[in-house]
Design a protein around this motif. Structure first.
Motif, PDB file in Angstrom:
ATOM      1  N   ILE A   1       4.329  -5.747  50.348  1.00  0.00           N
ATOM      2  CA  ILE A   1       3.162  -6.175  49.557  1.00  0.00           C
ATOM      3  C   ILE A   1       3.330  -7.630  49.156  1.00  0.00           C
ATOM      4  O   ILE A   1       4.338  -8.009  48.557  1.00  0.00           O
ATOM      5  CB  ILE A   1       2.976  -5.298  48.306  1.00  0.00           C
ATOM      6  CG1 ILE A   1       2.783  -3.835  48.715  1.00  0.00           C
ATOM      7  CG2 ILE A   1       1.775  -5.782  47.492  1.00  0.00           C
ATOM      8  CD1 ILE A   1       2.715  -2.865  47.562  1.00  0.00           C
ATOM      9  N   ARG A   2       2.314  -8.424  49.487  1.00  0.00           N
ATOM     10  CA  ARG A   2       2.275  -9.840  49.090  1.00  0.00           C
ATOM     11  C   ARG A   2       0.998 -10.088  48.292  1.00  0.00           C
ATOM     12  O   ARG A   2      -0.060  -9.569  48.637  1.00  0.00           O
ATOM     13  CB  ARG A   2       2.324 -10.748  50.320  1.00  0.00           C
ATOM     14  CG  ARG A   2       3.634 -10.675  51.087  1.00  0.00           C
ATOM     15  CD  ARG A   2       3.667 -11.699  52.208  1.00  0.00           C
ATOM     16  NE  ARG A   2       5.000 -11.787  52.811  1.00  0.00           N
ATOM     17  CZ  ARG A   2       5.296 -11.317  54.026  1.00  0.00           C
ATOM     18  NH1 ARG A   2       4.365 -10.735  54.772  1.00  0.00           N
ATOM     19  NH2 ARG A   2       6.523 -11.433  54.508  1.00  0.00           N
ATOM     20  N   MET A   3       1.128 -10.901  47.248  1.00  0.00           N
ATOM     21  CA  MET A   3      -0.010 -11.123  46.353  1.00  0.00           C
ATOM     22  C   MET A   3      -0.075 -12.591  45.930  1.00  0.00           C
ATOM     23  O   MET A   3       0.934 -13.218  45.616  1.00  0.00           O
ATOM     24  CB  MET A   3       0.128 -10.230  45.121  1.00  0.00           C
ATOM     25  CG  MET A   3      -0.907 -10.477  44.038  1.00  0.00           C
ATOM     26  SD  MET A   3      -0.660  -9.341  42.642  1.00  0.00           S
ATOM     27  CE  MET A   3      -1.299 -10.336  41.285  1.00  0.00           C
ATOM     28  N   ILE A   4      -1.303 -13.139  45.940  1.00  0.00           N
ATOM     29  CA  ILE A   4      -1.584 -14.493  45.451  1.00  0.00           C
ATOM     30  C   ILE A   4      -2.617 -14.386  44.334  1.00  0.00           C
ATOM     31  O   ILE A   4      -3.614 -13.668  44.472  1.00  0.00           O
ATOM     32  CB  ILE A   4      -2.150 -15.395  46.570  1.00  0.00           C
ATOM     33  CG1 ILE A   4      -1.190 -15.497  47.757  1.00  0.00           C
ATOM     34  CG2 ILE A   4      -2.459 -16.790  46.023  1.00  0.00           C
ATOM     35  CD1 ILE A   4      -1.787 -16.196  48.968  1.00  0.00           C
ATOM     36  N   TYR A   5      -2.377 -15.085  43.239  1.00  0.00           N
ATOM     37  CA  TYR A   5      -3.377 -15.148  42.170  1.00  0.00           C
ATOM     38  C   TYR A   5      -3.574 -16.606  41.785  1.00  0.00           C
ATOM     39  O   TYR A   5      -2.644 -17.422  41.876  1.00  0.00           O
ATOM     40  CB  TYR A   5      -2.954 -14.319  40.957  1.00  0.00           C
ATOM     41  CG  TYR A   5      -1.709 -14.818  40.255  1.00  0.00           C
ATOM     42  CD1 TYR A   5      -1.793 -15.681  39.164  1.00  0.00           C
ATOM     43  CD2 TYR A   5      -0.438 -14.439  40.690  1.00  0.00           C
ATOM     44  CE1 TYR A   5      -0.657 -16.147  38.524  1.00  0.00           C
ATOM     45  CE2 TYR A   5       0.703 -14.903  40.062  1.00  0.00           C
ATOM     46  CZ  TYR A   5       0.589 -15.754  38.983  1.00  0.00           C
ATOM     47  OH  TYR A   5       1.723 -16.221  38.356  1.00  0.00           O
ATOM     48  N   ASP A   6      -4.778 -16.957  41.374  1.00  0.00           N
ATOM     49  CA  ASP A   6      -5.046 -18.346  40.996  1.00  0.00           C
ATOM     50  C   ASP A   6      -4.503 -18.649  39.612  1.00  0.00           C
ATOM     51  O   ASP A   6      -4.685 -17.872  38.674  1.00  0.00           O
ATOM     52  CB  ASP A   6      -6.552 -18.619  41.027  1.00  0.00           C
ATOM     53  CG  ASP A   6      -6.863 -20.075  40.768  1.00  0.00           C
ATOM     54  OD1 ASP A   6      -6.719 -20.887  41.697  1.00  0.00           O
ATOM     55  OD2 ASP A   6      -7.221 -20.414  39.615  1.00  0.00           O
ATOM     56  N   GLY A   7      -3.840 -19.801  39.477  1.00  0.00           N
ATOM     57  CA  GLY A   7      -3.193 -20.162  38.225  1.00  0.00           C
ATOM     58  C   GLY A   7      -4.150 -20.403  37.080  1.00  0.00           C
ATOM     59  O   GLY A   7      -3.775 -20.263  35.908  1.00  0.00           O
ATOM     60  N   PHE A   8      -5.397 -20.750  37.389  1.00  0.00           N
ATOM     61  CA  PHE A   8      -6.393 -20.975  36.345  1.00  0.00           C
ATOM     62  C   PHE A   8      -7.233 -19.728  36.099  1.00  0.00           C
ATOM     63  O   PHE A   8      -7.381 -19.262  34.979  1.00  0.00           O
ATOM     64  CB  PHE A   8      -7.308 -22.146  36.719  1.00  0.00           C
ATOM     65  CG  PHE A   8      -8.382 -22.420  35.708  1.00  0.00           C
ATOM     66  CD1 PHE A   8      -8.105 -23.096  34.546  1.00  0.00           C
ATOM     67  CD2 PHE A   8      -9.687 -21.981  35.931  1.00  0.00           C
ATOM     68  CE1 PHE A   8      -9.100 -23.345  33.608  1.00  0.00           C
ATOM     69  CE2 PHE A   8     -10.690 -22.216  35.009  1.00  0.00           C
ATOM     70  CZ  PHE A   8     -10.397 -22.906  33.846  1.00  0.00           C
ATOM     71  N   GLY A   9      -7.782 -19.156  37.167  1.00  0.00           N
ATOM     72  CA  GLY A   9      -8.633 -17.989  37.026  1.00  0.00           C
ATOM     73  C   GLY A   9      -7.907 -16.799  36.426  1.00  0.00           C
ATOM     74  O   GLY A   9      -8.502 -15.993  35.713  1.00  0.00           O
TER      75      GLY A   9
ATOM     76  N   LYS B   1       7.238  -8.111  40.334  1.00  0.00           N
ATOM     77  CA  LYS B   1       8.344  -8.670  41.102  1.00  0.00           C
ATOM     78  C   LYS B   1       9.559  -7.743  41.104  1.00  0.00           C
ATOM     79  O   LYS B   1      10.239  -7.605  42.124  1.00  0.00           O
ATOM     80  CB  LYS B   1       8.725 -10.045  40.536  1.00  0.00           C
ATOM     81  CG  LYS B   1       7.639 -11.101  40.720  1.00  0.00           C
ATOM     82  CD  LYS B   1       8.012 -12.409  40.031  1.00  0.00           C
ATOM     83  CE  LYS B   1       6.905 -13.441  40.174  1.00  0.00           C
ATOM     84  NZ  LYS B   1       7.214 -14.711  39.457  1.00  0.00           N
ATOM     85  N   SER B   2       9.802  -7.122  39.959  1.00  0.00           N
ATOM     86  CA  SER B   2      10.984  -6.255  39.868  1.00  0.00           C
ATOM     87  C   SER B   2      10.870  -5.030  40.762  1.00  0.00           C
ATOM     88  O   SER B   2      11.872  -4.477  41.220  1.00  0.00           O
ATOM     89  CB  SER B   2      11.221  -5.821  38.414  1.00  0.00           C
ATOM     90  OG  SER B   2      10.144  -5.013  37.957  1.00  0.00           O
ATOM     91  N   MET B   3       9.657  -4.582  41.035  1.00  0.00           N
ATOM     92  CA  MET B   3       9.522  -3.411  41.905  1.00  0.00           C
ATOM     93  C   MET B   3       9.407  -3.800  43.378  1.00  0.00           C
ATOM     94  O   MET B   3       9.329  -2.931  44.244  1.00  0.00           O
ATOM     95  CB  MET B   3       8.322  -2.557  41.489  1.00  0.00           C
ATOM     96  CG  MET B   3       6.968  -3.122  41.826  1.00  0.00           C
ATOM     97  SD  MET B   3       5.680  -1.989  41.212  1.00  0.00           S
ATOM     98  CE  MET B   3       4.220  -2.727  41.952  1.00  0.00           C
ATOM     99  N   GLY B   4       9.373  -5.133  43.663  1.00  0.00           N
ATOM    100  CA  GLY B   4       9.442  -5.574  45.055  1.00  0.00           C
ATOM    101  C   GLY B   4       8.218  -6.266  45.610  1.00  0.00           C
ATOM    102  O   GLY B   4       8.190  -6.626  46.790  1.00  0.00           O
ATOM    103  N   VAL B   5       7.194  -6.469  44.787  1.00  0.00           N
ATOM    104  CA  VAL B   5       6.010  -7.187  45.247  1.00  0.00           C
ATOM    105  C   VAL B   5       6.316  -8.685  45.292  1.00  0.00           C
ATOM    106  O   VAL B   5       6.862  -9.243  44.332  1.00  0.00           O
ATOM    107  CB  VAL B   5       4.809  -6.927  44.317  1.00  0.00           C
ATOM    108  CG1 VAL B   5       3.591  -7.729  44.777  1.00  0.00           C
ATOM    109  CG2 VAL B   5       4.474  -5.449  44.280  1.00  0.00           C
ATOM    110  N   GLU B   6       5.978  -9.335  46.403  1.00  0.00           N
ATOM    111  CA  GLU B   6       6.117 -10.794  46.501  1.00  0.00           C
ATOM    112  C   GLU B   6       4.866 -11.419  45.895  1.00  0.00           C
ATOM    113  O   GLU B   6       3.762 -11.222  46.394  1.00  0.00           O
ATOM    114  CB  GLU B   6       6.278 -11.217  47.954  1.00  0.00           C
ATOM    115  CG  GLU B   6       7.537 -10.674  48.628  1.00  0.00           C
ATOM    116  CD  GLU B   6       7.659 -11.134  50.065  1.00  0.00           C
ATOM    117  OE1 GLU B   6       7.456 -12.349  50.322  1.00  0.00           O
ATOM    118  OE2 GLU B   6       7.937 -10.287  50.938  1.00  0.00           O
ATOM    119  N   VAL B   7       5.042 -12.167  44.816  1.00  0.00           N
ATOM    120  CA  VAL B   7       3.906 -12.706  44.054  1.00  0.00           C
ATOM    121  C   VAL B   7       4.039 -14.211  43.903  1.00  0.00           C
ATOM    122  O   VAL B   7       5.112 -14.712  43.529  1.00  0.00           O
ATOM    123  CB  VAL B   7       3.825 -12.065  42.648  1.00  0.00           C
ATOM    124  CG1 VAL B   7       2.560 -12.519  41.937  1.00  0.00           C
ATOM    125  CG2 VAL B   7       3.867 -10.559  42.735  1.00  0.00           C
TER     126      VAL B   7
END
Length: 467
Positions: free
Chosen positions: A162-170, A183-189
């Motif tokens: 699982i890979r995830m991108i979120y916007d720093g402002f939104g 992150k601790s459960m293994g998601v790359e964020v």
């Protein structure tokens, strides 16, 4: 002496920025506005230009050199075989500026509003066997985020990447605790352009407004809906948020995945392989789809060109649903010319906005629209957040981009062009249904609105280039 040194440095910096303004090829009116700001607003003019005025498109070549994923410019065969000859020119234009060809044999599902959309998303996530890619402008904690967390945790235990991108402002409200748990459960964020000391001014104006999910290269989602409970329960000020999303299966998924992978490289500087290929044979459906990405580092404002093409090709009707219609001069003139030539042009806009400044700016264009025969409908039930153009029962655009300079010039966006009669007709019916629920503005009554409203609109319109 210190004052002299600081003044000299200030003048040199101003001259350097002016040099950049003159050689970057901005529109004369925009260049003049920034020159006046730099000359007349001490310090503040320079800070505003650094935050909002610089053009990052010249970094495109460096980014492309680093990214190893390449696609052919476009598919001449598909463009030639299309059953709608009037869109061949549009297909070629979009393929040349985006490097994404149209693809046939797709199956597209319209997902109206949050409950319908998230039911389909969670159903697809449950079926993931290899990987899940998620990308959102707004990711807010709440009931929906908790449900997603539980599902992602389950899939991680099953060996799904699982890979995830979120916007720093939104996604500014996303807590460090929630991210730490992911992150601790293994998601790359990774965040897109987070606010950090030393980079705040240069990154504030460039946001990633995309909403993308890709599951195993088999199904992709995009549209206007973010991860937020307001799509399920609404909020106090605006009520329930209404929106349109898409589920896509077929060759177009590869291009949606490519958009995510390109953004992943931007945020992580890590190259990941593309699993799906646009040339892969599928029996998903019969719909032709063209993915249209756009960003400030592209050579052209791709989505603005796309919208202009749809407007200019319209022969019978053009129906637009969008909460933020703050048109560029080109879009404004194209819409006016379409209406004046006898095309049925209608705009469906939320009666209430999530921003007073944006609301006044949007309204500042109403009189120009009405004068040219464009019909305006104000939707009163909650906040209508969809970004849809549909025309002539044979083409539609759905995605993340608004009709404003921010979406055209500053944000990273992605739309899907649907060359499909059935979907276009369905969207037309939804549009007309919502118009019946709405209040139509009439030119004779709107032009008699209070002078104070006109003044506020005029002041708000000054900010149109940065909204």
């Amino acid at each position: 002496m210190l004052v002299f040194i600081l003044l000299t440095l200030y003048v040199l910096l101003a001259l350097f920025l002016i040099y950049g303004l003159l050689i970057n090829g901005m529109r004369p009116s925009k260049t003049l506005a920034w020159l006046l700001a730099i000359f007349t607003i001490p310090v503040g003019g320079i800070l505003l230009y650094i935050m909002l005025g610089r053009n990052r498109r010249k970094k495109k070549l460096a980014r492309l050199r680093k990214n190893s994923i390449e696609f052919p410019s476009y598919s001449e065969d598909l463009i030639e075989k299309t059953s709608k000859p009037k869109y061949k020119k549009m297909m070629s234009l979009m393929a040349k500026v985006t490097h994404f060809s149209p693809t046939s044999h797709n199956e597209v599902t319209l997902l109206e509003d949050g409950e319908h959309t998230f039911n389909k998303i969670f159903e697809s996530l449950e079926k993931a066997e290899n990987y899940i890619y998620l990308q959102y402008y707004i990711f807010e904690e709440g009931e929906l985020a908790d449900k997603l967390f539980a599902l992602l945790e389950k899939k991680i235990k099953q060996g799904v990447l699982i890979r995830m991108i979120y916007d720093g402002f939104g996604s500014y409200s996303l807590s460090a605790a929630y991210l730490k748990k992911l992150k601790s459960m293994g998601v790359e964020v990774y965040p897109f352009l987070p606010f950090r000391f030393g980079r705040f001014l240069s990154s504030l104006n460039y946001r990633n407004h995309r909403k993308i999910i890709v599951v195993d290269g088999i199904i992709a989602f995009t549209g206007g809906i973010n991860i937020s409970d307001k799509y399920l329960r609404g909020n106090t000020d605006l009520g329930k948020w209404h929106d349109m999303h898409l589920a896509i299966q077929g060759p177009a998924v590869a291009f949606m995945e490519h958009v995510f992978i390109s953004d992943w490289f931007m945020v992580s500087e890590k190259k990941i392989p593309l699993s799906a290929r646009p040339e892969d044979e599928t029996d998903s459906g019969q719909e032709t789809v063209q993915v249209i990405p756009s960003g400030p580092d592209d050579a052209f404002p791709n989505i603005e060109h796309c919208y202009l093409s749809i407007i200019n090709e319209a022969q019978e009707y053009l129906y637009i649903t969008n909460p933020y219609i703050i048109p560029s001069n080109e879009i404004l003139k194209a819409l006016q010319m379409a209406a004046l030539s006898g095309i049925d042009v209608r705009l469906l806009i939320a009666e209430k906005s999530d921003s007073k400044l944006v609301d006044w700016t949007v309204r500042s264009y109403f009189e120009a629209f009405l004068k040219s025969g464009i019909r305006i409908f104000l939707f009163p039930y909650g906040f209508l957040h969809s970004k849809i153009l549909v025309s002539d029962d044979d083409i539609a655009s759905i995605g993340t981009a608004n009709i404003d300079v921010r979406s055209f010039e500053h944000n990273y966006e992605v739309n899907a062009l649907l060359y499909d009669s059935d979907k276009a007709k369905s969207l037309r019916e939804i549009f007309l249904r919502d118009c019946k629920k709405s209040t139509e503005l009439k030119q004779d009554t709107y032009t008699r609105r209070p002078a104070t409203d006109k003044l506020i609109e005029g002041l708000a319109r000054i900010f149109a280039p940065v909204l």
